[in-house]
Scaffold this motif. Structure first.
Motif, PDB file in Angstrom:
ATOM      1  N   SER A 161       0.830  -1.211   0.000  1.00 10.97           N
ATOM      2  CA  SER A 161       0.000   0.000   0.000  1.00 10.97           C
ATOM      3  C   SER A 161       0.862   1.257   0.000  1.00 10.97           C
ATOM      4  O   SER A 161       0.503   2.259  -0.625  1.00 10.97           O
ATOM      5  CB  SER A 161      -0.933  -0.007   1.215  1.00 10.97           C
ATOM      6  N   ARG A 162       2.009   1.202   0.669  1.00 18.98           N
ATOM      7  CA  ARG A 162       2.917   2.356   0.663  1.00 18.98           C
ATOM      8  C   ARG A 162       3.616   2.490  -0.680  1.00 18.98           C
ATOM      9  O   ARG A 162       3.787   3.594  -1.211  1.00 18.98           O
ATOM     10  CB  ARG A 162       3.945   2.220   1.785  1.00 18.98           C
ATOM     11  N   PHE A 163       4.009   1.348  -1.232  1.00 20.65           N
ATOM     12  CA  PHE A 163       4.743   1.376  -2.506  1.00 20.65           C
ATOM     13  C   PHE A 163       3.829   1.689  -3.687  1.00 20.65           C
ATOM     14  O   PHE A 163       4.284   2.247  -4.692  1.00 20.65           O
ATOM     15  CB  PHE A 163       5.414   0.015  -2.722  1.00 20.65           C
ATOM     16  N   SER A 164       2.550   1.351  -3.585  1.00 20.45           N
ATOM     17  CA  SER A 164       1.637   1.483  -4.719  1.00 20.45           C
ATOM     18  C   SER A 164       1.543   2.917  -5.229  1.00 20.45           C
ATOM     19  O   SER A 164       1.372   3.137  -6.431  1.00 20.45           O
ATOM     20  CB  SER A 164       0.242   0.987  -4.320  1.00 20.45           C
ATOM     21  N   LYS A 165       1.656   3.894  -4.330  1.00 15.60           N
ATOM     22  CA  LYS A 165       1.535   5.288  -4.757  1.00 15.60           C
ATOM     23  C   LYS A 165       2.641   5.659  -5.746  1.00 15.60           C
ATOM     24  O   LYS A 165       2.420   6.446  -6.665  1.00 15.60           O
ATOM     25  CB  LYS A 165       1.569   6.203  -3.539  1.00 15.60           C
ATOM     26  N   HIS A 166       3.822   5.081  -5.555  1.00 14.82           N
ATOM     27  CA  HIS A 166       4.939   5.373  -6.461  1.00 14.82           C
ATOM     28  C   HIS A 166       4.798   4.573  -7.757  1.00 14.82           C
ATOM     29  O   HIS A 166       5.019   5.112  -8.848  1.00 14.82           O
ATOM     30  CB  HIS A 166       6.263   5.031  -5.770  1.00 14.82           C
ATOM     31  N   TRP A 167       4.441   3.292  -7.638  1.00 17.49           N
ATOM     32  CA  TRP A 167       4.374   2.431  -8.815  1.00 17.49           C
ATOM     33  C   TRP A 167       3.218   2.820  -9.742  1.00 17.49           C
ATOM     34  O   TRP A 167       3.389   2.928 -10.960  1.00 17.49           O
ATOM     35  CB  TRP A 167       4.226   0.979  -8.378  1.00 17.49           C
ATOM     36  N   ILE A 168       2.038   3.046  -9.174  1.00 19.82           N
ATOM     37  CA  ILE A 168       0.877   3.377  -9.996  1.00 19.82           C
ATOM     38  C   ILE A 168       1.065   4.733 -10.661  1.00 19.82           C
ATOM     39  O   ILE A 168       0.696   4.931 -11.824  1.00 19.82           O
ATOM     40  CB  ILE A 168      -0.403   3.345  -9.146  1.00 19.82           C
ATOM     41  N   LEU A 169       1.659   5.666  -9.939  1.00 22.47           N
ATOM     42  CA  LEU A 169       1.941   6.979 -10.529  1.00 22.47           C
ATOM     43  C   LEU A 169       2.872   6.837 -11.729  1.00 22.47           C
ATOM     44  O   LEU A 169       2.660   7.460 -12.776  1.00 22.47           O
ATOM     45  CB  LEU A 169       2.568   7.894  -9.482  1.00 22.47           C
ATOM     46  N   LEU A 170       3.885   6.005 -11.590  1.00 23.25           N
ATOM     47  CA  LEU A 170       4.830   5.786 -12.694  1.00 23.25           C
ATOM     48  C   LEU A 170       4.123   5.147 -13.891  1.00 23.25           C
ATOM     49  O   LEU A 170       4.345   5.545 -15.042  1.00 23.25           O
ATOM     50  CB  LEU A 170       5.970   4.893 -12.220  1.00 23.25           C
ATOM     51  N   CYS A 171       3.268   4.140 -13.620  1.00 14.21           N
ATOM     52  CA  CYS A 171       2.543   3.470 -14.706  1.00 14.21           C
ATOM     53  C   CYS A 171       1.620   4.432 -15.433  1.00 14.21           C
ATOM     54  O   CYS A 171       1.548   4.433 -16.670  1.00 14.21           O
ATOM     55  CB  CYS A 171       1.729   2.303 -14.145  1.00 14.21           C
ATOM     56  N   LYS A 172       0.896   5.261 -14.682  1.00 13.54           N
ATOM     57  CA  LYS A 172      -0.033   6.195 -15.296  1.00 13.54           C
ATOM     58  C   LYS A 172       0.701   7.272 -16.082  1.00 13.54           C
ATOM     59  O   LYS A 172       0.246   7.714 -17.137  1.00 13.54           O
ATOM     60  CB  LYS A 172      -0.893   6.857 -14.208  1.00 13.54           C
TER      61      LYS A 172
END
Length: 267
Positions: A161-172
């Motif tokens: 959940s903490r990492f998702s903010k960085h990964w999803i932002l990068l994907c988008k």
């Protein structure tokens, strides 16, 4: 041949249908095979064992002729798919452009049952990949169901959940593909990305590796340390009486809705 052909009013097709090359060559080959099958059937039908043949010869002829008939029938059925083969190519971006406001809400369930046989790192990789789908985030919900009720899986989900903010932002932002973390970081796309000395992905990969190390460390210990469990009140639902086969229902919502307003670039 194209499906949903474009019209003069600017209507763009959602998919394209293309015929496979070399169809005539395959059809000639198929006809030759069919002729040989017919010849085999004719041979079997004209070489029926005589009355003087023993029982084993008759049974052998029946078995072989039956096998020939079944093979020929099966082969004819398969030609319904192979005789006129086509490829369908979907234009996903056109689908989203035309129906983005009408896309349905989607619930995705990721199920696991044993943190030993299904490592939490593999499970959260699946969760993060689904969360990074190119789909309106307000219409996408992801649920993780753990039949074992393991606090190790819950800890891995908290890290995700903490990492998702960085990964999803990068994907988008960059249109990362593939969106499976382990697959992407080991793919040619990532190697090309590093070669270009772009600074956007390196910190995310470092965060991913750190998260993987922390989860692996917890798995090796087989438990969650007191310092970690004190950081999140969700761990209070686990006690000394909880086990894989006997535990209360535990419901947690570690992910908060994520909204992005960004421009896309392709990696």
């Amino acid at each position: 041949m194209k499906g949903e052909m474009g019209r003069d009013d600017g209507y763009l097709p959602l998919f394209e249908t293309r015929r496979v090359k070399g169809r005539m060559i395959y059809r000639l080959f198929a006809i030759s095979v069919f002729v040989n099958i017919l010849l085999i059937w004719i041979y079997r039908a004209t070489h029926i064992p005589t009355a003087s043949a023993n029982q084993y010869e008759r049974l052998g002829w029946i078995a072989i002729f039956g096998a020939d008939l079944w093979f020929g029938f099966y082969w004819l059925l398969t030609q319904s798919l192979r005789w006129n083969r086509v490829y369908h190519s979907t234009f996903i971006h056109r689908l989203s452009q035309r129906y983005e406001d009408e896309l349905p809400r989607v619930d995705v369930f990721v199920c696991t049952a044993d943190p030993a046989m299904e490592p939490p790192m593999m499970v959260i990789n699946t969760v993060l990949s689904v969360m990074a789908y190119d789909y309106p985030p307000e219409k996408l919900s992801v649920y993780l169901s753990d039949d074992a009720g393991s606090d190790l899986t819950f800890y891995a989900l908290l890290e995700a959940s903490r990492f998702s903010k960085h990964w999803i932002l990068l994907c988008k932002r960059f249109g990362v593909d593939p969106r499976s973390l382990s697959a992407y970081f080991s793919s040619h796309s990532f190697d090309s990305f590093k070669a270009n000395e772009d600074k956007a992905l390196a910190p995310v990969k470092k965060l991913y590796e750190d998260m993987e190390n922390r989860i692996s460390s917890a798995m090796k210990q087989g438990r969650i340390s007191e310092s970690i469990s004190s950081e999140h009140r969700g761990f209070s639902q686990w006690n000394s009486f909880s086990s894989r086969h006997d535990h209360d229902t535990i419901l947690q919502v570690p992910f908060s809705p994520i909204k992005f307003h960004i421009h896309k670039n392709k990696i």
